[in-house]
Design a protein around this motif. Sequence first.
Motif, PDB file in Angstrom:
ATOM      1  N   GLU A  51      42.043  39.145  57.891  1.00 49.89           N
ATOM      2  CA  GLU A  51      41.750  40.783  57.558  1.00 49.89           C
ATOM      3  C   GLU A  51      41.345  40.368  56.320  1.00 49.89           C
ATOM      4  O   GLU A  51      41.546  39.735  55.415  1.00 49.89           O
ATOM      5  N   MET A  52      40.589  41.479  55.806  1.00 45.92           N
ATOM      6  CA  MET A  52      40.296  41.711  54.413  1.00 45.92           C
ATOM      7  C   MET A  52      40.599  43.257  53.949  1.00 45.92           C
ATOM      8  O   MET A  52      40.244  44.129  54.427  1.00 45.92           O
ATOM      9  N   VAL A  53      41.847  43.383  53.158  1.00 43.77           N
ATOM     10  CA  VAL A  53      42.551  44.598  52.980  1.00 43.77           C
ATOM     11  C   VAL A  53      42.146  44.829  51.500  1.00 43.77           C
ATOM     12  O   VAL A  53      42.372  44.223  50.643  1.00 43.77           O
ATOM     13  N   ALA A  54      42.015  46.254  51.624  1.00 44.30           N
ATOM     14  CA  ALA A  54      41.681  46.795  50.033  1.00 44.30           C
ATOM     15  C   ALA A  54      43.173  47.349  49.525  1.00 44.30           C
ATOM     16  O   ALA A  54      43.723  47.872  50.415  1.00 44.30           O
ATOM     17  N   PHE A  55      43.592  47.111  48.251  1.00 41.45           N
ATOM     18  CA  PHE A  55      44.887  47.521  47.767  1.00 41.45           C
ATOM     19  C   PHE A  55      44.668  48.438  46.723  1.00 41.45           C
ATOM     20  O   PHE A  55      44.283  47.842  45.604  1.00 41.45           O
ATOM     21  N   LEU A  56      44.754  49.602  47.012  1.00 36.71           N
ATOM     22  CA  LEU A  56      44.405  50.708  46.236  1.00 36.71           C
ATOM     23  C   LEU A  56      45.229  51.565  45.547  1.00 36.71           C
ATOM     24  O   LEU A  56      46.452  51.612  46.053  1.00 36.71           O
ATOM     25  N   GLY A  57      45.178  52.072  44.143  1.00 40.05           N
ATOM     26  CA  GLY A  57      46.197  52.876  43.622  1.00 40.05           C
ATOM     27  C   GLY A  57      45.657  53.131  41.972  1.00 40.05           C
ATOM     28  O   GLY A  57      44.775  52.429  41.682  1.00 40.05           O
ATOM     29  N   PRO A  58      46.082  54.246  41.750  1.00 38.21           N
ATOM     30  CA  PRO A  58      45.741  54.424  40.038  1.00 38.21           C
ATOM     31  C   PRO A  58      46.222  53.183  39.128  1.00 38.21           C
ATOM     32  O   PRO A  58      47.199  52.505  39.539  1.00 38.21           O
ATOM     33  N   ASN A  59      45.897  53.593  37.805  1.00 35.72           N
ATOM     34  CA  ASN A  59      46.448  52.518  36.724  1.00 35.72           C
ATOM     35  C   ASN A  59      47.912  52.452  36.820  1.00 35.72           C
ATOM     36  O   ASN A  59      48.626  53.605  36.844  1.00 35.72           O
ATOM     37  N   GLY A  60      48.473  51.507  36.819  1.00 30.78           N
ATOM     38  CA  GLY A  60      49.860  51.495  36.747  1.00 30.78           C
ATOM     39  C   GLY A  60      50.835  51.433  37.975  1.00 30.78           C
ATOM     40  O   GLY A  60      51.836  51.602  37.911  1.00 30.78           O
ATOM     41  N   ALA A  61      50.032  51.672  39.081  1.00 32.58           N
ATOM     42  CA  ALA A  61      50.560  51.949  40.406  1.00 32.58           C
ATOM     43  C   ALA A  61      51.487  50.686  40.774  1.00 32.58           C
ATOM     44  O   ALA A  61      52.388  51.035  41.687  1.00 32.58           O
ATOM     45  N   GLY A  62      51.160  49.655  40.613  1.00 32.76           N
ATOM     46  CA  GLY A  62      52.023  48.296  40.891  1.00 32.76           C
ATOM     47  C   GLY A  62      51.147  47.448  41.720  1.00 32.76           C
ATOM     48  O   GLY A  62      51.546  46.467  42.506  1.00 32.76           O
ATOM     49  N   LYS A  63      49.943  47.356  41.875  1.00 27.97           N
ATOM     50  CA  LYS A  63      49.140  46.370  42.493  1.00 27.97           C
ATOM     51  C   LYS A  63      49.121  44.958  42.082  1.00 27.97           C
ATOM     52  O   LYS A  63      49.399  44.125  42.531  1.00 27.97           O
ATOM     53  N   THR A  64      48.982  44.929  40.610  1.00 30.09           N
ATOM     54  CA  THR A  64      48.966  43.636  40.013  1.00 30.09           C
ATOM     55  C   THR A  64      50.363  43.011  40.068  1.00 30.09           C
ATOM     56  O   THR A  64      50.519  41.734  40.598  1.00 30.09           O
ATOM     57  N   THR A  65      51.305  43.821  40.005  1.00 27.89           N
ATOM     58  CA  THR A  65      52.824  43.327  39.974  1.00 27.89           C
ATOM     59  C   THR A  65      52.977  42.569  41.515  1.00 27.89           C
ATOM     60  O   THR A  65      53.591  41.713  41.899  1.00 27.89           O
ATOM     61  N   THR A  66      52.576  43.467  42.647  1.00 34.60           N
ATOM     62  CA  THR A  66      52.934  43.044  43.905  1.00 34.60           C
ATOM     63  C   THR A  66      51.804  41.798  44.162  1.00 34.60           C
ATOM     64  O   THR A  66      52.630  40.661  44.579  1.00 34.60           O
ATOM     65  N   LEU A  67      50.656  41.723  43.547  1.00 33.42           N
ATOM     66  CA  LEU A  67      49.945  40.358  44.033  1.00 33.42           C
ATOM     67  C   LEU A  67      50.373  39.153  43.201  1.00 33.42           C
ATOM     68  O   LEU A  67      50.568  37.922  43.687  1.00 33.42           O
ATOM     69  N   LYS A  68      51.125  39.409  42.067  1.00 33.97           N
ATOM     70  CA  LYS A  68      51.864  38.172  41.258  1.00 33.97           C
ATOM     71  C   LYS A  68      53.164  37.827  41.847  1.00 33.97           C
ATOM     72  O   LYS A  68      53.387  36.781  41.984  1.00 33.97           O
ATOM     73  N   MET A  69      53.888  38.886  42.732  1.00 37.15           N
ATOM     74  CA  MET A  69      55.013  38.430  43.288  1.00 37.15           C
ATOM     75  C   MET A  69      54.389  37.749  44.634  1.00 37.15           C
ATOM     76  O   MET A  69      55.063  36.533  44.926  1.00 37.15           O
TER      77      MET A  69
END
Length: 333
Positions: A51-69
């Motif tokens: 799968e190729m999934v987009a992880f979207l959200g406004p600035n500060g939503a928690g995207k990078t934090t999730t990817l880092k975990m």
Amino acid sequence: MSLIEVKNLSKIYQVYRKQPGFLGAVKGLFHREYNEVRAVDGVSFEIEKGEMVAFLGPNGAGKTTTLKMLSGLIYPTGGTATVLGHNPWQREDEYRRRFSLVMGQKNQLWWDLPAEESFLLNKEIYGIDDESYQGRIEELTRLLQVTEILSQPVREVSLGERMKLELIAALLHSPDVLFLDEPTIGLDVIAQRTIRECIARYNREKGVTILLTSHYMRDVEELCRRVIVINHGKIEYDGNLTGILEKFARHKLLHIRFRKSPTESELNKFGRVVKNVPPTATIEVARSRVLDASAQLLQKYEVEDLSIEEVPIEEVMANMFEHKELKNGSTPD
Ligand SMILES: Nc1ncnc2c1ncn2[C@@H]1O[C@H](COP(=O)(O)OP(=O)(O)OP(=O)(O)O)[C@@H](O)[C@H]1O
Ligand SMILES: [Mg+2]
């Protein structure tokens, strides 16, 4: 079992709260006060192989934090995750060999060395044999058209070129999972397209599973059918991209340059005229009428140039959050 399984994942950052003034600073030496930032707040999702999934959200939503975990760079405060059967934050060698994290905002290559040197270092780190290494370098440099700049210090190459080199470094060990955090940020449209095409091809040909964040609608539209939207650390939507576009991006923008401009009342027939500075005009046209409207404009008037622009992701999400969203692919009526 899904290839990526995330359950109730949370990350709370403790942020030191500075007291104002000198006395405050002294007080802070003995008694520190912290604020809690709930960056990721009970996130759950599953992603299947390929799968190729987009992880979207406004600035500060928690995207990078999730990817880092998910990459094992930081520990979660709570919840569980398995990627390829591994717990990411145990940082097993075997897991490290099977995924890559690319951050558009961060440099992973050695700044003062030619990219080649960084690639060779990765070859050693990941234990890639000579033959596979040669094959992959050839394939990737051809795909991304970067052969001439491999021997130049990375700090001398353009931003777009650097991003391509970063991608090569990330793909050299042939990972099964790719986390891409804004891989096209700040790049010109041509470089964005090259990167996108490379990602699409990699997913298609190697069945690599990809979770990608981007603030550009074009990336999302061309690469992902499924999107997961996060806001304030919580998942707001998980489902088809078309589902949210039809509901929350009802319009597209038509930019037209006329040889001879029609009157504004004529333009009004096609949609809401956003801008009319002859010889150019911008009209907001209903998504379902875009093709029809373009064809009519081209037929009726002398048009020099016409382009169709997608509504920015930020706007789509703002619309989304205004209506309170139901989770798991269903949208309100
Ligand atoms: N190391 C940190 N220490 C404290 N707070 C942090 C840290 N990293 C992130 N945060 C906070 O956690 C929240 C989520 O940040 P994160 O970087 O995950 O957002 P994002 O969705 O990637 O945003 P963007 O689209 O701007 O990249 C933000 O409020 C941010 O300020
Ligand atoms: Mg981010």
